[in-house]
Design a protein around this motif. Sequence first.
Motif, PDB file in Angstrom:
ATOM      1  N   LEU A  41       0.842  -1.193   0.000  1.00 26.48           N
ATOM      2  CA  LEU A  41       0.000   0.000   0.000  1.00 26.48           C
ATOM      3  C   LEU A  41       0.873   1.237   0.000  1.00 26.48           C
ATOM      4  O   LEU A  41       1.809   1.346   0.799  1.00 26.48           O
ATOM      5  CB  LEU A  41      -0.890   0.024   1.241  1.00 26.48           C
ATOM      6  CG  LEU A  41      -1.797  -1.188   1.474  1.00 26.48           C
ATOM      7  CD1 LEU A  41      -2.624  -0.970   2.738  1.00 26.48           C
ATOM      8  CD2 LEU A  41      -2.694  -1.439   0.283  1.00 26.48           C
ATOM      9  N   SER A  42       0.574   2.155  -0.898  1.00 25.03           N
ATOM     10  CA  SER A  42       1.288   3.430  -0.939  1.00 25.03           C
ATOM     11  C   SER A  42       0.408   4.520  -0.337  1.00 25.03           C
ATOM     12  O   SER A  42      -0.774   4.614  -0.657  1.00 25.03           O
ATOM     13  CB  SER A  42       1.641   3.792  -2.384  1.00 25.03           C
ATOM     14  OG  SER A  42       2.129   5.118  -2.450  1.00 25.03           O
ATOM     15  N   ASN A  46      -3.725   4.961  -4.862  1.00 30.21           N
ATOM     16  CA  ASN A  46      -4.721   3.929  -4.613  1.00 30.21           C
ATOM     17  C   ASN A  46      -4.696   2.841  -5.679  1.00 30.21           C
ATOM     18  O   ASN A  46      -5.657   2.086  -5.822  1.00 30.21           O
ATOM     19  CB  ASN A  46      -6.116   4.553  -4.509  1.00 30.21           C
ATOM     20  CG  ASN A  46      -6.246   5.420  -3.270  1.00 30.21           C
ATOM     21  OD1 ASN A  46      -5.750   5.061  -2.207  1.00 30.21           O
ATOM     22  ND2 ASN A  46      -6.863   6.576  -3.405  1.00 30.21           N
ATOM     23  N   ASP A  47      -3.589   2.750  -6.433  1.00 34.27           N
ATOM     24  CA  ASP A  47      -3.434   1.639  -7.368  1.00 34.27           C
ATOM     25  C   ASP A  47      -3.300   0.335  -6.578  1.00 34.27           C
ATOM     26  O   ASP A  47      -2.824   0.326  -5.438  1.00 34.27           O
ATOM     27  CB  ASP A  47      -2.204   1.829  -8.257  1.00 34.27           C
ATOM     28  CG  ASP A  47      -2.486   2.758  -9.441  1.00 34.27           C
ATOM     29  OD1 ASP A  47      -3.638   3.200  -9.601  1.00 34.27           O
ATOM     30  OD2 ASP A  47      -1.546   3.031 -10.203  1.00 34.27           O
ATOM     31  N   ASN A  48      -3.732  -0.755  -7.187  1.00 35.48           N
ATOM     32  CA  ASN A  48      -3.682  -2.077  -6.560  1.00 35.48           C
ATOM     33  C   ASN A  48      -2.338  -2.719  -6.919  1.00 35.48           C
ATOM     34  O   ASN A  48      -2.125  -3.132  -8.052  1.00 35.48           O
ATOM     35  CB  ASN A  48      -4.854  -2.910  -7.076  1.00 35.48           C
ATOM     36  CG  ASN A  48      -4.970  -4.248  -6.395  1.00 35.48           C
ATOM     37  OD1 ASN A  48      -3.980  -4.930  -6.162  1.00 35.48           O
ATOM     38  ND2 ASN A  48      -6.195  -4.654  -6.101  1.00 35.48           N
ATOM     39  N   ALA A  93       3.170   3.727 -10.200  1.00 32.37           N
ATOM     40  CA  ALA A  93       1.923   3.262  -9.575  1.00 32.37           C
ATOM     41  C   ALA A  93       1.874   3.643  -8.094  1.00 32.37           C
ATOM     42  O   ALA A  93       0.801   3.954  -7.565  1.00 32.37           O
ATOM     43  CB  ALA A  93       1.774   1.751  -9.745  1.00 32.37           C
ATOM     44  N   PHE A  94       3.028   3.622  -7.419  1.00 38.63           N
ATOM     45  CA  PHE A  94       3.084   4.060  -6.017  1.00 38.63           C
ATOM     46  C   PHE A  94       2.929   5.583  -5.895  1.00 38.63           C
ATOM     47  O   PHE A  94       2.737   6.100  -4.801  1.00 38.63           O
ATOM     48  CB  PHE A  94       4.428   3.691  -5.384  1.00 38.63           C
ATOM     49  CG  PHE A  94       4.678   2.231  -5.162  1.00 38.63           C
ATOM     50  CD1 PHE A  94       3.654   1.322  -4.956  1.00 38.63           C
ATOM     51  CD2 PHE A  94       5.994   1.745  -5.137  1.00 38.63           C
ATOM     52  CE1 PHE A  94       3.905  -0.025  -4.738  1.00 38.63           C
ATOM     53  CE2 PHE A  94       6.255   0.403  -4.920  1.00 38.63           C
ATOM     54  CZ  PHE A  94       5.214  -0.487  -4.716  1.00 38.63           C
ATOM     55  N   ASN A  95       3.069   6.301  -7.040  1.00 45.34           N
ATOM     56  CA  ASN A  95       3.109   7.763  -7.058  1.00 45.34           C
ATOM     57  C   ASN A  95       4.260   8.279  -6.195  1.00 45.34           C
ATOM     58  O   ASN A  95       4.126   9.252  -5.451  1.00 45.34           O
ATOM     59  CB  ASN A  95       1.778   8.370  -6.616  1.00 45.34           C
ATOM     60  CG  ASN A  95       1.653   9.832  -7.028  1.00 45.34           C
ATOM     61  OD1 ASN A  95       2.307  10.294  -7.958  1.00 45.34           O
ATOM     62  ND2 ASN A  95       0.815  10.571  -6.312  1.00 45.34           N
ATOM     63  N   LEU A  96       5.396   7.585  -6.309  1.00 47.83           N
ATOM     64  CA  LEU A  96       6.617   7.947  -5.580  1.00 47.83           C
ATOM     65  C   LEU A  96       7.769   8.049  -6.573  1.00 47.83           C
ATOM     66  O   LEU A  96       7.773   7.357  -7.588  1.00 47.83           O
ATOM     67  CB  LEU A  96       6.952   6.871  -4.539  1.00 47.83           C
ATOM     68  CG  LEU A  96       5.991   6.717  -3.365  1.00 47.83           C
ATOM     69  CD1 LEU A  96       6.349   5.485  -2.558  1.00 47.83           C
ATOM     70  CD2 LEU A  96       6.020   7.964  -2.482  1.00 47.83           C
ATOM     71  N   LYS A 185      -9.054   0.075  -0.653  1.00 51.92           N
ATOM     72  CA  LYS A 185      -9.799   0.852   0.342  1.00 51.92           C
ATOM     73  C   LYS A 185      -9.970   0.055   1.633  1.00 51.92           C
ATOM     74  O   LYS A 185      -9.761   0.580   2.730  1.00 51.92           O
ATOM     75  CB  LYS A 185     -11.171   1.243  -0.214  1.00 51.92           C
ATOM     76  CG  LYS A 185     -11.967   2.163   0.710  1.00 51.92           C
ATOM     77  CD  LYS A 185     -13.368   2.433   0.181  1.00 51.92           C
ATOM     78  CE  LYS A 185     -13.344   3.491  -0.883  1.00 51.92           C
ATOM     79  NZ  LYS A 185     -14.718   3.946  -1.253  1.00 51.92           N
ATOM     80  N   ALA A 186     -10.327  -1.225   1.509  1.00 49.54           N
ATOM     81  CA  ALA A 186     -10.523  -2.069   2.693  1.00 49.54           C
ATOM     82  C   ALA A 186      -9.225  -2.195   3.489  1.00 49.54           C
ATOM     83  O   ALA A 186      -9.213  -2.086   4.711  1.00 49.54           O
ATOM     84  CB  ALA A 186     -11.030  -3.449   2.269  1.00 49.54           C
ATOM     85  N   MET A 187      -8.116  -2.428   2.788  1.00 49.82           N
ATOM     86  CA  MET A 187      -6.833  -2.585   3.487  1.00 49.82           C
ATOM     87  C   MET A 187      -6.342  -1.291   4.106  1.00 49.82           C
ATOM     88  O   MET A 187      -5.793  -1.293   5.202  1.00 49.82           O
ATOM     89  CB  MET A 187      -5.785  -3.134   2.522  1.00 49.82           C
ATOM     90  CG  MET A 187      -5.682  -4.621   2.627  1.00 49.82           C
ATOM     91  SD  MET A 187      -4.421  -5.295   1.569  1.00 49.82           S
ATOM     92  CE  MET A 187      -5.374  -5.567   0.131  1.00 49.82           C
TER      93      MET A 187
END
Length: 195
Positions: A41-42, A46-48, A93-96, A185-187
Amino acid sequence: MEKIIPRWEWRTFGQDLRQGIKAIQAYPEGKVRKSGEIYILSEKSNDNTKIRDELMDIKTLLRVNQDGLEQWTVLLKAGFPIHINELAIVYKAFNLPLPYLKKDEYSYDEYLNNLISPNKALHIVNVVKERHGFTINDCIVEIAYVTFNNQPIQTIAVEHADPELVIKTVKELGLDHYENVNYIKAMKRYVGLVY
């Protein structure tokens, strides 16, 4: 990679989804699959992003329709050792920002221990899934018994390339009173990250 057809998804999570499970179990059950996965999770995205079967697997949300269904598509499936070109996609994808990399490829352990674990914006969640598959109205319907870092939770999903079939099936099964919540979202709720 084979041609990807983005799917529309509806999913919910909860501790007691008995009513929905009972409605689905009125249909013949297909395959049961068990897997252990690592979700990353980043805090910035919110990418999977997950590792399953030692493959880095990334899906991104394309759009949400008027029924709240989400259309996801695959961005990457990459094996280990993972190459710098694939890592550029992962970090996007992490936006990092892509960190300074000392070499062109990283093994599975190097990736987790040297790149992911030290980054305070990334959080590892160990996920175990027991997925029970059904086909209803041509949709993939799934009941899954899941653990997030050993904490149990249930999930139900309905997926298809045609959103009208998805929402029709959700309504026919009486699932539309449940909240539509994707895995990320759940995690993020579970680990206390804002979504």
